[in-house]
Motif scaffolding. Structure first.
Motif, mmCIF file in Angstrom:
data_model
loop_
_atom_site.group_PDB
_atom_site.id
_atom_site.type_symbol
_atom_site.label_atom_id
_atom_site.label_comp_id
_atom_site.label_asym_id
_atom_site.label_seq_id
_atom_site.Cartn_x
_atom_site.Cartn_y
_atom_site.Cartn_z
ATOM 1 N N GLU A 353 22.770 -2.230 -0.722
ATOM 2 C CA GLU A 353 24.122 -2.150 -0.166
ATOM 3 C C GLU A 353 24.073 -1.933 1.339
ATOM 4 O O GLU A 353 24.880 -2.487 2.087
ATOM 5 N N ARG A 354 23.137 -1.110 1.782
ATOM 6 C CA ARG A 354 23.022 -0.870 3.220
ATOM 7 C C ARG A 354 22.626 -2.155 3.952
ATOM 8 O O ARG A 354 23.177 -2.472 5.013
ATOM 9 N N LYS A 355 21.670 -2.906 3.377
ATOM 10 C CA LYS A 355 21.268 -4.163 3.999
ATOM 11 C C LYS A 355 22.427 -5.156 4.006
ATOM 12 O O LYS A 355 22.634 -5.863 5.000
ATOM 13 N N GLN A 360 26.615 -7.923 7.046
ATOM 14 C CA GLN A 360 28.018 -8.197 7.324
ATOM 15 C C GLN A 360 28.397 -7.730 8.722
ATOM 16 O O GLN A 360 29.142 -8.416 9.443
ATOM 17 N N LEU A 361 27.892 -6.546 9.096
ATOM 18 C CA LEU A 361 28.176 -6.034 10.435
ATOM 19 C C LEU A 361 27.576 -6.944 11.505
ATOM 20 O O LEU A 361 28.217 -7.226 12.530
ATOM 21 N N GLN A 362 26.344 -7.427 11.252
ATOM 22 C CA GLN A 362 25.712 -8.326 12.213
ATOM 23 C C GLN A 362 26.478 -9.637 12.313
ATOM 24 O O GLN A 362 26.660 -10.190 13.404
ATOM 25 N N ALA A 363 26.939 -10.127 11.158
ATOM 26 C CA ALA A 363 27.711 -11.365 11.175
ATOM 27 C C ALA A 363 29.012 -11.178 11.953
ATOM 28 O O ALA A 363 29.413 -12.047 12.740
ATOM 29 N N ALA A 364 29.672 -10.016 11.721
ATOM 30 C CA ALA A 364 30.901 -9.739 12.462
ATOM 31 C C ALA A 364 30.621 -9.602 13.950
ATOM 32 O O ALA A 364 31.395 -10.074 14.792
ATOM 33 N N ARG A 369 30.813 -11.725 19.302
ATOM 34 C CA ARG A 369 30.116 -12.167 20.509
ATOM 35 C C ARG A 369 30.453 -13.623 20.821
ATOM 36 O O ARG A 369 30.651 -13.994 21.988
ATOM 37 N N ASP A 370 30.535 -14.443 19.772
ATOM 38 C CA ASP A 370 30.855 -15.850 19.988
ATOM 39 C C ASP A 370 32.272 -15.999 20.536
ATOM 40 O O ASP A 370 32.520 -16.778 21.463
ATOM 41 N N VAL A 371 33.212 -15.212 19.961
ATOM 42 C CA VAL A 371 34.589 -15.257 20.455
ATOM 43 C C VAL A 371 34.660 -14.779 21.897
ATOM 44 O O VAL A 371 35.344 -15.387 22.743
#
Length: 597
Positions: A353-355, A360-364, A369-371
């Motif tokens: 769950e932590r991974k 998910q946090l990295q994807a967000a 960052r892209d935005v």
């Protein structure tokens, strides 16, 4: 005398034959079987001899045969029990031999006191005693008296009831009664207390016969208190470990040096979906994700070779149902007294769950960052558009207006109109001057929005222009050192814009806060990384201000660097200035970026 000598010869021949038969029987019996008790028969024959040394000789031979029988006989029970059994046998044999010799010595023709027996029993580190059938002590050795705190003259002729507490005495009496009733030896563990502390002894009691009647009860015992307490402590420790192992909230396992599961708890079984029997039939390699196996085995080999004491890593297991389970693995190695590896102790914590949350946090974060990158690019594009419009449209319109006003002034000057024309010329000149101011302001605003030199001549020229502009408007000496390779090559637009904006922010901070007289700007490339360094000789930034809430400019620089995967560092030394450095990796120029100019 002749008849007595013949009797001795017969007894010796019988004893010899008995020794051979008993020894052969002992060779084919486990070492913990009390075959040595059969040596009492030759000793019983020896006690009838008139030679006072004959029982001792029989005891010596019997001792040798007992030791040889232990060494040569097939393995049986535990080593400690077998050794105790044989030791008690030797002790019994010598006790009876000495008693037999004492019987011979009771004859007026032999000495009344056997110094050998007395010395042997005095130094014997074990309990030894002899009782009458009614339970009265006939003999107790020195160790017996010392341990129980009794004087020898207070022991002889007394019973257990008279010497010991009721519970202890009852135990001793019951064991003696068994020996008398069953007419056979008894090996057991007896418990007694000394100074309120429990003590344990391994006891062997046996009947001492004369003819067909039991005349005495002999006993020998070894104090096994320390061994008993150690066994109890070990058992308690094992129970505590077993309980903690079974009921642990995280997975735990004992793993062999070959990777086989030796013991697993419920949490681990639930984690990977296998039953305990299924896991014990396989290895950790079988359920480890192939991409993580080499790393894990590398750590295992380092531990086995003594290069590291423990290791911890994140890895993946393959669940029985086929999906991936992320775990945090902590491993230590247990070795024996000689340092040889025995097994691994593994602690396995489920971090799936932590991974997943981190992913998910990295994807967000990547999306944000892209935005942000797109917003910055849009902002720069808007700045470029406004700059061009101001320069091209407003600048040209104002210039044309200026030309028209100049023409009006010229026409009015040449006209022979009314007297009021002079005042009109002054107004038109004022309008022309105002238009000049507007044109200058428009040019300055357009340059601030997006210096055209950055798009037309590149980063190196823009940095040199910014340094000259800064020196002209602030009066600070501004030195510039630019890598010739950057001046000769094209830097991708996004990177050049970011570096230029960071340079502007750093120079603004120098002007506002540094109280400096000199600034040095360095721009160079190393290992496909563009590095911008700005150093001043001012008062030096305080460490507390570097991460303070008021340093919004610094935070903006850090965010700009992070967006391009770069690094920003800042340090200051009181009285010696501030040093700032930003490192940004170069990227391939895309077609869209190439056309952005």
């Amino acid at each position: 005398m002749r008849r007595l000598a013949q009797s001795d010869h017969v007894a010796q021949a019988t004893i010899g034959a008995s020794f051979v038969g008993i020894f052969l029987l002992d060779l084919f019996s486990p070492p913990d079987v009390a075959v040595w008790s059969l040596y009492l028969f030759p000793l019983w024959l020896a006690r009838r001899s008139s030679n006072r040394w004959f029982p001792i000789a029989v005891a010596v031979v019997g001792t040798g045969l007992i030791v040889a029988g232990y060494v040569l006989s097939p393995p049986g029970a535990a080593i400690r029990f077998a050794l105790v059994n044989r030791a008690l046998g030797v002790l019994t044999l010598w006790t009876l031999a000495l008693l037999a010799r004492r019987r011979v010595d009771m004859d007026p023709r032999v000495r009344e006191h056997d110094t050998f027996f007395a010395s042997f029993m005095r130094h014997l580190p074990a309990f030894a005693w002899v009782k009458t059938p009614d339970g009265r002590y006939m003999y107790a050795n020195k160790y017996f008296c010392e341990v129980f705190g009794l004087k020898p003259d207070k022991v002889f002729g007394r019973t257990d009831v008279e010497l010991f507490p009721p519970d202890t005495a009852r135990q001793f009496v019951e064991n003696d009664r068994y020996v008398l009733t069953a007419d056979q030896e008894l090996q057991t563990v007896e418990t007694f207390r000394i100074d309120g502390r429990p003590r344990y002894s391994l006891v062997r009691k046996f009947p001492i016969r004369e003819g067909n009647a039991t005349r005495l009860i002999g006993g020998v015992a070894i104090d096994m208190t320390d061994a008993k307490l150690a066994d109890e402590a070990l058992q308690e420790s094992r129970e505590r470990f077993g309980s903690a192992f079974r009921d642990a909230a995280i997975g735990m396992a004992l793993v062999g040096t070959d990777g086989r599961w030796l013991q697993v708890n419920r949490a681990l079984c639930q984690l990977v979906g296998y039953s305990e029997e299924e896991l014990l039939a396989t290895t950790f390699q079988a359920i480890t994700h192939p991409d993580d196996l080499d790393t894990d085995l590398g750590y295992v080999n380092q531990m086995l070779h003594g290069e590291i004491p423990t290791y911890q890593m994140e890895k993946r297991y393959i669940h029985k149902l086929g999906h991936v389970v992320w775990i945090l693995l902590s491993v230590s190695l247990v070795r024996d007294q000689d340092g040889r590896p025995l097994y691994f102790i593994s602690q396995i914590q489920d971090i799936t769950e932590r991974k997943r949350a981190l992913e998910q946090l990295q994807a967000a974060h990547d999306r944000l960052r892209d935005v942000t990158r797109k917003l910055v690019a849009a902002e720069e594009e808007e700045r470029r558009r406004l700059s061009r419009e101001l320069h091209d449209e407003f600048g040209q319109a104002l210039t044309c207006l200026k030309f028209d006003l100049v023409a009006v002034i010229k026409g009015l000057s040449q006209s022979k109109a009314a007297v009021g024309s002079a005042r009109l010329i002054d107004k038109v000149r004022a309008m022309a001057n105002l238009v000049d101011g507007i044109i200058e302001s428009t040019r300055r605003i357009a340059t601030g929005l997006r210096p055209s030199i950055l798009d037309e001549l590149g980063l190196a020229a823009a940095v040199a222009w910014q340094a000259h502009h800064f020196q002209t408007h602030t009066g600070l000496v501004c030195e510039t050192a630019v890598d010739p390779r950057l001046a000769a090559t094209s830097v991708e637009p996004t990177l050049s814009t970011t570096i230029f904006r960071i340079l502007q922010e750093l120079l603004t901070n120098v002007q506002r806060h540094a109280q400096a007289t000199r600034v040095r700007i360095t721009l160079y490339e190393r290992d496909r990384t563009v590095i911008l360094s700005v150093q001043d000789n001012g008062k030096g930034i305080e460490p507390v201000r570097i991460g303070g809430s008021s340093t919004l400019g610094i935070r903006g620089i850090q965010e700009r660097a992070t967006l391009l995967g770069g690094e920003f560092s800042l340090r200051g030394e009181p009285g010696r200035g501030t040093w700032a450095e930003v490192k940004l990796p170069r990227q391939e120029i895309t077609k869209s970026e190439g056309c952005g100019r």
